[in-house]
Design a protein around this motif. Structure first.
Motif, PDB file in Angstrom:
ATOM      1  N   LYS A  80       0.618  -1.228  -0.215  1.00 56.91           N
ATOM      2  CA  LYS A  80       0.142   0.103  -0.269  1.00 56.91           C
ATOM      3  C   LYS A  80       0.958   1.244   0.190  1.00 56.91           C
ATOM      4  O   LYS A  80       1.691   0.826   0.533  1.00 56.91           O
ATOM      5  CB  LYS A  80      -0.698  -0.293   1.321  1.00 56.91           C
ATOM      6  CG  LYS A  80      -1.654  -1.173   1.077  1.00 56.91           C
ATOM      7  CD  LYS A  80      -3.210  -1.126   2.355  1.00 56.91           C
ATOM      8  CE  LYS A  80      -3.463  -1.474   2.708  1.00 56.91           C
ATOM      9  NZ  LYS A  80      -4.798  -2.356   3.625  1.00 56.91           N
ATOM     10  N   ARG A  81       0.349   2.200  -0.195  1.00 54.10           N
ATOM     11  CA  ARG A  81       1.427   3.545  -1.118  1.00 54.10           C
ATOM     12  C   ARG A  81       0.303   4.220  -1.280  1.00 54.10           C
ATOM     13  O   ARG A  81      -1.081   4.718  -2.512  1.00 54.10           O
ATOM     14  CB  ARG A  81       2.193   3.383  -1.801  1.00 54.10           C
ATOM     15  CG  ARG A  81       3.531   4.772  -1.942  1.00 54.10           C
ATOM     16  CD  ARG A  81       4.048   5.073  -0.881  1.00 54.10           C
ATOM     17  NE  ARG A  81       5.362   5.651  -0.845  1.00 54.10           N
ATOM     18  CZ  ARG A  81       4.443   7.657  -0.100  1.00 54.10           C
ATOM     19  NH1 ARG A  81       3.569   7.464  -0.109  1.00 54.10           N
ATOM     20  NH2 ARG A  81       5.379   8.306  -0.425  1.00 54.10           N
ATOM     21  N   ARG A  82      -0.379   5.550  -0.135  1.00 54.54           N
ATOM     22  CA  ARG A  82      -1.144   6.609  -0.715  1.00 54.54           C
ATOM     23  C   ARG A  82      -0.394   8.018  -0.809  1.00 54.54           C
ATOM     24  O   ARG A  82       1.060   8.499  -0.282  1.00 54.54           O
ATOM     25  CB  ARG A  82      -1.282   6.913   1.027  1.00 54.54           C
ATOM     26  CG  ARG A  82      -2.661   5.784   0.682  1.00 54.54           C
ATOM     27  CD  ARG A  82      -3.898   6.071   2.196  1.00 54.54           C
ATOM     28  NE  ARG A  82      -4.870   6.912   1.465  1.00 54.54           N
ATOM     29  CZ  ARG A  82      -6.094   6.900   1.648  1.00 54.54           C
ATOM     30  NH1 ARG A  82      -6.421   5.161   1.109  1.00 54.54           N
ATOM     31  NH2 ARG A  82      -7.003   7.431   0.901  1.00 54.54           N
ATOM     32  N   GLY A 126      -4.819   1.811  -7.983  1.00 51.62           N
ATOM     33  CA  GLY A 126      -3.845   0.550  -7.262  1.00 51.62           C
ATOM     34  C   GLY A 126      -4.158  -1.534  -6.478  1.00 51.62           C
ATOM     35  O   GLY A 126      -3.389  -1.629  -5.535  1.00 51.62           O
ATOM     36  N   ARG A 127      -4.442  -1.195  -7.203  1.00 47.79           N
ATOM     37  CA  ARG A 127      -5.118  -3.057  -7.167  1.00 47.79           C
ATOM     38  C   ARG A 127      -5.216  -4.191  -8.623  1.00 47.79           C
ATOM     39  O   ARG A 127      -5.540  -3.046  -9.305  1.00 47.79           O
ATOM     40  CB  ARG A 127      -6.638  -2.841  -7.130  1.00 47.79           C
ATOM     41  CG  ARG A 127      -7.336  -2.214  -5.634  1.00 47.79           C
ATOM     42  CD  ARG A 127      -8.916  -2.560  -5.028  1.00 47.79           C
ATOM     43  NE  ARG A 127      -8.733  -1.656  -3.764  1.00 47.79           N
ATOM     44  CZ  ARG A 127      -8.497  -2.354  -2.706  1.00 47.79           C
ATOM     45  NH1 ARG A 127      -8.375  -4.276  -2.862  1.00 47.79           N
ATOM     46  NH2 ARG A 127      -8.895  -2.343  -1.575  1.00 47.79           N
ATOM     47  N   PRO A 172      -4.994   6.635  -3.023  1.00 42.70           N
ATOM     48  CA  PRO A 172      -4.151   5.467  -3.068  1.00 42.70           C
ATOM     49  C   PRO A 172      -3.188   5.347  -4.370  1.00 42.70           C
ATOM     50  O   PRO A 172      -3.913   4.457  -4.891  1.00 42.70           O
ATOM     51  CB  PRO A 172      -5.150   4.124  -2.223  1.00 42.70           C
ATOM     52  CG  PRO A 172      -6.997   5.443  -3.075  1.00 42.70           C
ATOM     53  CD  PRO A 172      -6.128   6.999  -3.048  1.00 42.70           C
ATOM     54  N   ALA A 173      -1.831   5.066  -4.757  1.00 40.80           N
ATOM     55  CA  ALA A 173      -1.326   5.040  -5.754  1.00 40.80           C
ATOM     56  C   ALA A 173      -1.418   3.443  -5.695  1.00 40.80           C
ATOM     57  O   ALA A 173      -1.608   2.465  -6.660  1.00 40.80           O
ATOM     58  CB  ALA A 173      -0.060   5.843  -5.360  1.00 40.80           C
ATOM     59  N   LEU A 174      -1.217   2.470  -4.284  1.00 39.16           N
ATOM     60  CA  LEU A 174      -0.870   0.508  -4.465  1.00 39.16           C
ATOM     61  C   LEU A 174      -2.245   0.697  -3.294  1.00 39.16           C
ATOM     62  O   LEU A 174      -1.809   1.101  -2.221  1.00 39.16           O
ATOM     63  CB  LEU A 174       0.054   0.265  -4.118  1.00 39.16           C
ATOM     64  CG  LEU A 174       1.459   1.230  -5.235  1.00 39.16           C
ATOM     65  CD1 LEU A 174       2.553  -0.032  -5.254  1.00 39.16           C
ATOM     66  CD2 LEU A 174       0.781  -0.010  -6.825  1.00 39.16           C
ATOM     67  N   ASP A 175      -3.152   0.049  -3.360  1.00 41.23           N
ATOM     68  CA  ASP A 175      -3.355   0.072  -2.714  1.00 41.23           C
ATOM     69  C   ASP A 175      -4.086  -2.061  -2.484  1.00 41.23           C
ATOM     70  O   ASP A 175      -4.917  -2.810  -2.572  1.00 41.23           O
ATOM     71  CB  ASP A 175      -5.590   0.108  -2.664  1.00 41.23           C
ATOM     72  CG  ASP A 175      -6.722   0.227  -1.864  1.00 41.23           C
ATOM     73  OD1 ASP A 175      -6.008   0.243  -0.309  1.00 41.23           O
ATOM     74  OD2 ASP A 175      -7.524   0.627  -2.831  1.00 41.23           O
ATOM     75  N   GLY A 207      -1.602   3.151 -11.357  1.00 40.44           N
ATOM     76  CA  GLY A 207      -0.548   2.749  -9.988  1.00 40.44           C
ATOM     77  C   GLY A 207       0.971   1.691 -10.570  1.00 40.44           C
ATOM     78  O   GLY A 207       1.727   1.743  -9.790  1.00 40.44           O
ATOM     79  N   THR A 231       4.141   4.187  -9.768  1.00 46.13           N
ATOM     80  CA  THR A 231       4.503   3.082  -7.843  1.00 46.13           C
ATOM     81  C   THR A 231       5.039   1.565  -7.662  1.00 46.13           C
ATOM     82  O   THR A 231       6.111   1.886  -6.667  1.00 46.13           O
ATOM     83  CB  THR A 231       3.717   3.801  -6.792  1.00 46.13           C
ATOM     84  OG1 THR A 231       2.463   5.353  -7.892  1.00 46.13           O
ATOM     85  CG2 THR A 231       3.895   3.571  -5.671  1.00 46.13           C
ATOM     86  N   LEU A 232       4.368   1.300  -7.809  1.00 46.48           N
ATOM     87  CA  LEU A 232       4.451  -0.345  -8.395  1.00 46.48           C
ATOM     88  C   LEU A 232       6.398  -0.621  -8.842  1.00 46.48           C
ATOM     89  O   LEU A 232       6.523  -1.200  -7.653  1.00 46.48           O
ATOM     90  CB  LEU A 232       3.666  -1.020  -9.043  1.00 46.48           C
ATOM     91  CG  LEU A 232       3.902  -2.842  -8.885  1.00 46.48           C
ATOM     92  CD1 LEU A 232       3.835  -3.119  -7.111  1.00 46.48           C
ATOM     93  CD2 LEU A 232       3.103  -3.389  -9.571  1.00 46.48           C
TER      94      LEU A 232
END
Length: 363
Positions: free
Chosen positions: A30-32, A235-236, A37-40, A61, A64-65
């Motif tokens: 997870k990253r916000r 993000g998912r 939320p960029a990664l959720d 996302g 970010t990943l």
């Protein structure tokens, strides 16, 4: 109608039952950024020697990943394992040797204009402190691998886009990484050059057994060389599986949308006439794959279910050496029993059938 079949660059299906090592393992990442939320909750693995494609639209996302994978971004929670080592909490000093296990190929090449091709390829080894003779020998070996031996003393400004990307790939391989990250590596290239770069990556994967993770927004890139695909949205990871299976039976709306550019679609002149209710003809979409796409499906349908139907559009492609097809049938008349029998027969042959609508007059 001619059914178009394409098999270029498709790789073999992996059936080896041996348990394979995970080079990458992400656990509930997870990253916000502020409230966004960029990664959720991303969880996935990349196995040794495979090519995994991660696809999504802009803002899904992907960037970010990939930054979490190479340690440039720290997740708010979750775990990032590279070769079984958790990296998300490592300090910069401990990250440096690990980053040498990860090669990066960029969309815009990121070559140093003041250095020759040979010097660009050898740069990671120079930073690592390797002797000059070793650096030059490795650069020569890699330039031969990517087909650019004659360009060793050239400068990036004299190279084409495809040649620059080949240099970028050679440089990414200099330190013998365990993982190659390709970040939209073909997005700036024309279609012919893109095909050659994808063929090169596939060849490198086969020759070196190199694990490759592709970040892209193009399904054709996934179709061409990936073993598995993970679809990311908001993000998912919304869908994941063998490429041919995802292409044959996409579960999510975003996957169906991304596939729209390369899978057969109902021609606009027919789609514009579709309506609900009854009509002179019913239009069916039929998706088939694997064994269902091997046999004479329409001939068998004609023999088993007497009555009219017509193929109005569609075709069979090959993905990972598996046939994957989309056909559009017109079933004339208002005989509900006949239509139900057609649909039942197709479903019994493991086809996915969708009634798209009806048209008032024959197509």
């Amino acid at each position: 109608m001619n059914l178009h079949v394409t098999a270029e660059l498709d790789g073999p299906i992996t059936t080896n039952p041996v348990v394979r090592e995970d080079v990458v393992r992400l656990v509930d990442l997870k990253r916000r950024f502020g409230a966004t939320p960029a990664l959720d909750g991303v969880s996935l693995t990349v196995q040794k020697g495979e090519i995994l494609g991660i696809i999504g639209r802009s803002g899904a996302g992907k960037s970010t990943l990939i930054r979490c994978l190479n340690g440039l971004e720290r997740p708010d929670s979750g775990e990032v394992f590279i070769e079984a080592r958790e990296i998300s909490r490592l300090g910069e000093r401990d990250l440096q040797p690990l980053r040498r296990r990860i090669g990066m190929v960029f969309q815009h090449f990121n070559l140093l204009s003041a250095k020759t091709v040979e010097e660009n390829v050898a740069l990671p080894l120079k930073i690592e402190g390797r002797p000059r003779a070793e650096r030059l020998a490795r650069a020569a070996e890699l330039l031969q691998l990517v087909g650019l031996s004659e360009k060793a003393q050239a400068y990036p400004a004299s190279l084409s886009g495809g040649q620059k990307q080949r240099v970028g790939i050679a440089r990414a391989l200099a330190a013998r990484p365990a993982l190659l990250l390709s970040d939209e590596a073909t997005s700036a290239l024309d279609p012919e050059t893109t095909r050659s770069i994808l063929a090169l990556l596939k060849d490198i994967n086969a020759r070196l057994g190199l694990t490759i993770l592709l970040i892209t927004h193009e399904m054709e890139v996934i179709r061409s060389i990936a073993d598995r695909v993970a679809v990311i949205d908001a993000g998912r990871i919304v869908e994941e599986g063998a490429v041919w299976q995802v292409f044959a039976n996409p579960k999510s709306e975003i996957t169906r949308s991304l596939l729209g550019a390369i899978r057969p679609q109902l021609p606009p002149e027919i789609a514009s006439r579709l309506a609900a209710g009854e009509g002179a003809e019913t239009i069916l979409r039929i998706d088939v794959a694997g064994q269902a796409a091997h046999g004479p499906l329409l001939s068998d349908l004609s023999a088993a279910v007497p009555g009219p139907f017509r193929l109005v559009h569609g075709g069979i492609d090959h993905v990972q050496r598996q046939p994957v097809g989309t056909l559009f049938l017109s079933v004339p008349g208002t005989d509900a029993a006949h239509l139900a029998a057609v649909i039942a027969f197709l479903k019994d042959r493991d086809a996915r059938v969708e009634v798209l609508g009806h048209v008032a007059s024959p197509v």
